[in-house]
Write an enzyme that holds these catalytic residues in place. Structure first.
Site, PDB file in Angstrom:
ATOM      1  CB  SER A 159      -4.023  -2.653  -4.870  1.00  0.00           C
ATOM      2  OG  SER A 159      -2.821  -3.368  -4.969  1.00  0.00           O
ATOM      3  CG  ASP A 186       2.881  11.575  -4.511  1.00  0.00           C
ATOM      4  OD1 ASP A 186       2.014  12.209  -3.903  1.00  0.00           O
ATOM      5  OD2 ASP A 186       3.377  10.518  -4.083  1.00  0.00           O
ATOM      6  CE  LYS A 225      -4.124  -5.485  -1.385  1.00  0.00           C
ATOM      7  NZ  LYS A 225      -2.825  -5.423  -2.065  1.00  0.00           N
TER       8      LYS A 225
END
Length: 549
Positions: free
Chosen positions: A293, A304, A318
């Protein structure tokens, strides 16, 4: 009728038809809801009236609600009024209590960890103390939940706690004042070596971002020129705290995460709002299968933007967002309302709860359906199954004997015994058991029940069963018997063969008695493969740069 009128007439009919069908569909759904609620109420009434045994109405309804929500996903849950306080603790990290963790060991609720500086620690309670009663109420037969209710309460309230302590003939009584306990999100912040600092983040409750920010500033003042952020086994928490933590390392105004759900008006884009602490310091993020999460948001953002290197194991996967909705009678519903998408555009949700199998099980997204995305530097990353680390570290399992000694509580018990026989030990990073100490432990533990099954035992058992099924047992009986004797002989040597593994776990357990949580973290540095790999990468600028593309 003119050509223009015919053109106008036909679309009008279509709009009316679509409107009628849309209204019809809505009305039918409303009818289905009303019908099923009526059926549910009727069944509930009939069971309460005619079922052979007395039925607890609250428990029956909660079972029905839980089963309904369980068919959706594990994160959509009903929170009754009685559980609201525990839910608030999970989100805020605050509660009224004494700062002690307990576990049921050998028939007793036993203190297994203390928070330094909080009431239990200040009152003189020790790890290993067995709780007998609280304010005269015996607790031995109580569930852990009920014990927690007795320990927690309003700040500035006082209670007496009676414990058994190793080496004491009579129970000991302590007076403890409850305080507002704040569960630290940053479990540890310190230097691994002369130039690398480590932050262990275990929660994403209120103020997590502030705690990490302060930890980074502190470590830089102490000489850190690189940072390890340990997110292993961090289950996540508040979304905005994940944004705040990401903001420490990436510039202001950068997108951190999009949330997209059925109600488009609730879709949001979260960006960094503040000036970062440091956008250049080399960064390693440690992950494993327990990183979920909000942990995955932070790790995914760092990956990223090519801001740091992910090291360890694949994360949990998740990618679902929950919101709380108020219900009647002070209850709440925590419901999945959206999926989140990190800056590259990928959603890392691993399980597809919307398309269950006939037996109710859930599948992961197959590799063939995963979509490729790219990081800022053009590195290829994938959606649909958690985050893949940039550097994979294979973690070896502990041998069966070590796991048995831990699960049976023998390491815990001996650490308690050792503590009371040795008032002081060296610093956590320097402490080591001598060979004489380990031999004392062996003499002690060999008097305990140590039966256990290894993977080799299980393989032998299957071989034996196969031989009996194939009716070849008679011709193999002597060889199988000899094999079993050899397996048992090998197990008898496990305590010495796996000395290093057992000794390491025992040292960790002993150190908690003297240095609590901080000591437990520090003693693992030399033997932690993820931390050692992070040190290796961070100390090699060329390798670090190569990984990030």
């Amino acid at each position: 009728m003119s050509k223009f009128q015919r053109r106008l007439f036909i679309p009008t009919l279509l709009v009316l038809a679509i409107g009628w069908f849309g209204f019809s569909s809505y009305s039918d759904k409303f009818f289905q809801i009303a019908k099923n609620l009526d059926l549910f109420a009727s069944i509930y009434k009939e069971i309460n009236t005619y079922y052979v045994d007395d039925v607890n109405p609250n428990r029956l309804i909660k079972t029905g609600i839980d089963a309904m929500l369980e068919s959706l996903d594990p994160y959509t849950v009903y929170i009754p009024e009685d559980d609201i306080e525990d839910f608030r603790t999970m989100t805020t990290g605050e509660y009224g209590g004494i700062g002690a963790s307990t576990e049921f060991l050998e028939g007793h609720h036993t203190i297994i960890m203390l928070q330094e500086g909080y009431p239990a620690h200040k009152a003189g309670l020790q790890i290993g103390d067995q709780i007998l009663s609280i304010n005269g109420i015996e607790v031995e037969q109580k569930e852990a939940f009920d014990l927690g209710k007795l320990l927690k309460g309003q700040s500035r309230t006082n209670f007496g706690i009676t414990v058994n302590r190793y080496g004491k003939k009579e129970p000991m009584v302590f007076q403890v004042d409850r305080e507002k306990i704040t569960i630290d999100n940053v479990y540890y912040a310190g230097m691994v070596n002369e130039n690398i600092g480590l932050i262990k983040l275990t929660e994403f409750t209120t103020h997590a971002g502030d705690e990490v920010k302060k930890a980074v500033i502190k470590l830089k003042k102490e000489g850190a020129t690189s940072i390890i952020l340990d997110l292993r086994d961090n289950p996540g928490g508040l979304l905005h705290e994940a944004v705040n933590i990401s903001n420490i390392f990436i510039p202001k105004g950068k997108k951190v995460v999009d949330t997209k759900g059925k109600i488009t008006d609730l879709n949001r884009t979260y960006k960094t709002l503040d000036e970062p602490v440091d956008t250049q310091i080399p960064l390693a993020i440690l992950t494993n299968g327990g990183s979920a999460s909000a942990s995955e948001i932070v790790a995914g953002v760092i990956q990223d933007f090519d801001r740091g290197v992910l090291i360890g194991e694949k994360t949990f996967g998740k990618g679902l967002v929950q919101s709380t909705r108020p219900l009647s009678y002070n209850a709440q519903l925590k419901v999945t309302t959206a999926k989140y998408y990190i800056p590259s555009g990928r959603c890392i949700q691993a399980l597809d709860y919307a398309h269950r199998n006939a037996d109710g099980t859930v599948n992961k997204l197959p590799d063939s359906l995963k979509v490729a995305f790219k990081t800022g530097n053009g590195r290829v990353v994938y959606d649909g199954d958690g985050l893949d680390p940039d550097v994979v570290v294979e973690v070896e399992d502990y041998p069966s004997i070590a796991l048995v000694l831990s699960s049976k509580g023998y390491l815990f018990q001996y650490a308690t015994l050792y503590h009371y026989q040795h008032p002081q030990i060296s610093a956590a990073r320097e402490f080591q058991l001598s060979d004489a100490d380990y031999n004392d432990f062996l003499n002690w533990v060999r008097k305990k029940e140590l039966s256990y099954e290894t993977s080799v035992d299980r393989a032998y058992r299957h071989l034996l069963a196969a031989a009996k099924r194939d009716k070849t047992y008679a011709s193999l009986e002597d060889q199988l018997g000899s094999l079993e004797e050899k397996i048992n002989a090998l197990k008898e040597k496990d305590l010495t063969k796996f000395k290093d593994d057992i000794k390491g776990l025992l040292e960790q357990e002993i150190i908690t008695r003297y240095y609590l949580q901080k000591g437990l973290i520090e003693v693992t540095f030399p033997d932690d493969p993820d931390i050692q790999k992070a040190i290796q990468v961070l100390n090699n600028p060329a390798e670090y740069k190569r990984i990030l593309g």
